[in-house]
Structure formats: structure tokens, C-alpha cells
Design a protein around this motif. Sequence first.
Motif, PDB file in Angstrom:
ATOM      1  N   UNK A   1      -2.657  12.960  -4.041  1.00 53.04           N
ATOM      2  CA  UNK A   1      -3.717  13.269  -3.525  1.00 53.04           C
ATOM      3  C   UNK A   1      -4.066  12.734  -2.107  1.00 53.04           C
ATOM      4  N   UNK A   2      -3.243  11.685  -1.685  1.00 55.46           N
ATOM      5  CA  UNK A   2      -3.231  11.185  -0.293  1.00 55.46           C
ATOM      6  C   UNK A   2      -4.260   9.850  -0.634  1.00 55.46           C
ATOM      7  N   UNK A   3      -4.615   9.480  -1.583  1.00 56.58           N
ATOM      8  CA  UNK A   3      -5.407   7.996  -1.835  1.00 56.58           C
ATOM      9  C   UNK A   3      -4.653   6.970  -1.762  1.00 56.58           C
ATOM     10  N   UNK A   4      -4.998   5.936  -1.054  1.00 56.08           N
ATOM     11  CA  UNK A   4      -4.287   4.779  -1.141  1.00 56.08           C
ATOM     12  C   UNK A   4      -4.387   4.031  -2.413  1.00 56.08           C
ATOM     13  N   UNK A   5      -3.196   3.325  -2.550  1.00 57.40           N
ATOM     14  CA  UNK A   5      -2.995   2.466  -3.870  1.00 57.40           C
ATOM     15  C   UNK A   5      -2.372   0.990  -3.374  1.00 57.40           C
ATOM     16  N   UNK A   6      -2.896   0.165  -4.013  1.00 54.61           N
ATOM     17  CA  UNK A   6      -2.523  -1.249  -3.730  1.00 54.61           C
ATOM     18  C   UNK A   6      -2.132  -1.969  -4.884  1.00 54.61           C
TER      19      UNK A   6
ATOM     20  N   UNK B   1       0.637   5.839  -0.855  1.00 52.56           N
ATOM     21  CA  UNK B   1      -0.367   6.904  -1.130  1.00 52.56           C
ATOM     22  C   UNK B   1       0.104   7.595  -2.399  1.00 52.56           C
TER      23      UNK B   1
ATOM     24  N   UNK C   1       6.065   6.631   2.649  1.00 51.51           N
ATOM     25  CA  UNK C   1       5.381   5.889   3.429  1.00 51.51           C
ATOM     26  C   UNK C   1       4.976   4.414   2.777  1.00 51.51           C
ATOM     27  N   UNK C   2       5.045   3.381   3.259  1.00 51.02           N
ATOM     28  CA  UNK C   2       4.459   2.046   2.737  1.00 51.02           C
ATOM     29  C   UNK C   2       4.067   0.994   3.594  1.00 51.02           C
TER      30      UNK C   2
ATOM     31  N   UNK D   1       0.713  -1.231  -0.038  1.00 54.79           N
ATOM     32  CA  UNK D   1      -0.012   0.036   0.083  1.00 54.79           C
ATOM     33  C   UNK D   1       0.807   1.290  -0.079  1.00 54.79           C
TER      34      UNK D   1
END
Lengths: 264, 264
Positions: free
Chosen positions: A46-51, A43, A83-84, A41
Amino acid sequence: MSGHDIGASSNGGAGDDGARRRSPAEEARTLVSSMTVGYLATVGEDGAPWCSLVVFGPTFAGNPVLLVSTMAEHGRNLVHDPRASLALNDPAASGDPLDRPRITLAGRVVQPAEETRQEALDAHVAAIPGAMLYAGWDDFTLWVLEVQRVRWVGGFAVMETVSAEDYRAAEPDPTQPVAAKSVAHLNKDHRDALLAIARELGGTRGAVAAVCTGIDRYGIDLSCTGAGQSAAARVSFDEPLQKAADVRPATVALAKRARELQGG
Amino acid sequence: MSGHDIGASSNGGAGDDGARRRSPAEEARTLVSSMTVGYLATVGEDGAPWCSLVVFGPTFAGNPVLLVSTMAEHGRNLVHDPRASLALNDPAASGDPLDRPRITLAGRVVQPAEETRQEALDAHVAAIPGAMLYAGWDDFTLWVLEVQRVRWVGGFAVMETVSAEDYRAAEPDPTQPVAAKSVAHLNKDHRDALLAIARELGGTRGAVAAVCTGIDRYGIDLSCTGAGQSAAARVSFDEPLQKAADVRPATVALAKRARELQGG
């Protein structure tokens, strides 16, 4: 009901029987060291999470080493925000996915210092031989995920937070690479020995059959049946095992001890 | 080199041969509808990403339905920030994990409206029967992930972005539930038919053996060998298949057509 009882320790499988088991920190280190595929995961701007799926090699006290392309969204995200979080769950384990042990690591990625870069790259390539192909490409970046938080889930509603210190201090179980094969071998060729171990050392005196369900450096897990019941039993090795090759002599020793008690 | 040539279309496996294949949107819808386990990225209150395993059922034009506990970190994260991303990669597919088709969905979770709540819950429970146990518990929330972005990765360095509109409009492949079994059946019992199909319809006239590597609603993929070479071939069905039960008559029809050409 029947007045008979298989005789298992009441919590043989649940860890309340005093037998030594791997700590959550050891479980986490062992899982990281035995896997090379996980989900990351990150970000976006735009701060949206991505997996996304990633492959990794473990090194530096369990810090995973990633080699990712900025052609991939997670690669671009890491450049922007280090961050991850990495989640691992062994798909080879059987049963309900929610019942399988799994972990989430969280922290931040850093590029390894010059003096450790080669070691980090070697760790990645040792786990992912195909990475040799693209390790030198311009769009690929080597990242070490410095673990700051660890969440271990042992199964449905069984979970624990492991501190980064405990995680780093814990050792991966050295018997893990041979554990599955050893379990299969015992169940195929040594049913009588397993039953003797269950009856004499596992407290399930009424058992008529025993199947090995797990082996780790501290002992073996058995599933025992008898008197119309089934029960779990845990039997510790004499000493924690130090290497994979210790599994065979340690299980032979348990069988010998059980047979001596049986004969006595 | 030898002057002989197996005769495959030069890009038989790569999709440049004019044969119809599933679109990336169809691949994505098919993968979502055939899986129940994925990894979810959410963000914590500090904006840090968190990755964890989730189970889901698909419904509402491919929007996954989750049932998660606020005892879990991702459950708490979703209450605070509804943005989420779900990654799927079939662990049952063989080969290098980076070469397997996979997708990431991104969007935001919403609690279903009262009139669709039961349908959403039914979709989740149909996929995850064990969820019946905890569906009514206070700490569990039913969420529909409204998909806003889709990224499809077909393999190493093969990727495409699918719009939410295309994703919603696409149909999951109705043959997917029987595809793997059909491939195994053809390879076990119908090698001669596969070879005839490869030679007469797949353009690999010099093939001496052909193995089926995939079936979908539009056709079959073959791996052909001969003249010391190997080549991929793609053969389309007469019409796109509408249901799983169409696979058998469609492959029989291909074999019949190939044998007629062979005899002619």
C-alpha cells in the motif's frame, strides 16, 4: 577578560582550521564498514513505510549485504518493491544521540549476480557469523543494497549530502578498528605527551592539560584546558595513515616532534 | 545420560510452563515507555522509503510524540505523507541484536489538537530535555504518531502481531525502571536466596547455582545449573506488582517462602 588566552585556533574543533579531516564520504564509508546493525525502511504494497532492525555486512564499495527472511515484513516488502533505506548510528558512541555522527543510505536492493553471490554471502557471514545457521534456508534471500543516495549527519544541524560516486570512491578509514583503544591508551599513559602536542603543535600554548578525544587517519583531536578556558585543537599526522598499525608510530612521532620544539 | 536431572520444567524459559508473563502488548508498551531513541521510516514524494534516527517521548496510550525539523528529510516527508513507522530495539540489552526483543509501530502522524498540544510537548520534553532549546523554532513540528499496527519480535523467529486496541489497553510494566538494577543486586548479594528459590519454587531441585536473568511485574527468571546441565526457571510473584517499589518486598517474600520450604 583576564587578558590571558589559552591560545587555541578559534575553530579548532569545527573544521575551519585548515587541518585535514575525513570527508563526509569517508565518514559514511567508515561508519558502514564498522557497523553490522542498522534500521531498514521499506514500503509495503500500500506504499506505507515500514521500519525494522537488520544486520548486514558491507562489501562492493560500501554496498551493504542483507540476508532476510520473507517471514519478516521487510523481507516481503523487498520482494515487492526493491527500494530501501538503511540508517546507521553507532550506539556505542557517547553523548546525545542527536549529536552523534550518523548516515542514511538509500537505493535499491538487487540479488547479486551468480559470479559475485559467494563474495556477497561471505561478506555477510564475515560480519554476522550466526548467519551461517540460516544462510541456506529457503525463506532467506541475499540482497545487495545498491547505494544511490547518502545523507551524512555530523551532529545537531550539521549535515551534508554525499553523491553515490563520492561515497563509492571514498575509503573507509583503516585506523577505525583501533581508534577507540588508541585514544584510551593515550589518555591513560601519555598525558604529558598529549600536553606537549597540544602546546607545541596544536596552538594551545596556554594549555595545562590535554585529553585526546579522537584519532583518525589524518590526525588527532584534543580537548585542552588552561587559563580558565577550554578549547579544541586538531593536529595532523605527517602523512595520512595507511593501516591500523600506523597509529602508534604516528602518535610517537608527534610526541617526539613536540618535545623537540619544547626543548628548543 | 547420567540418570540425574536438574529437574527444570521442560520449557521453563519458553513460556509454556503456565507461569504468567508479560503479553506481547505489554512488552511493546513497556519498550516504548522505556526508550527515547528510535528509527523512523517515512516515504518521499516519489514513494521511496527513508530511514532516520529520531528521539521521542511516549504519551497518549503509547503514541510516540516527535518534534522534527523540516530541515531534515523525514520532517519534509511527514508534511507530504503522514504515514510513518517507528522501530525500537534497546541497544543496552546484551547479546545478538537479532535475539533481543524489539518492536515496530506503524501508523500516521497528526499534529495534536490545541487542547492536548501542551501535554504532548511536555511528554516530549520530559523524555528529551534538550528539546527545550528548539521546541519553539519555526521549522520544528510536533507530531503524535497514532499507532495503527504493532509488530513485536521476541527474538529470532519469535514474533507476534499486536492489535492497536490491545496495544492501547496494555500497561507499561511499572517495574521496568528498576528491573536491571534489581537483577544485578540479587546476583551480587543474594545468591543463596536465588538458589533456594530455584530449588524450592522453580522446580530445579538439582540446581547447585542460580542466576537471575530477568525481573518483571509478574515474576523472576532464573538460569540454573547442576548435574552438568543448565535450565531456565520461572517463578511468579504472589500478585502482579503495581509499582517499582514492590520489587524488593516481592523478592524478599519469594526468598522467605523458599527458605521455609527448605527448612520444612
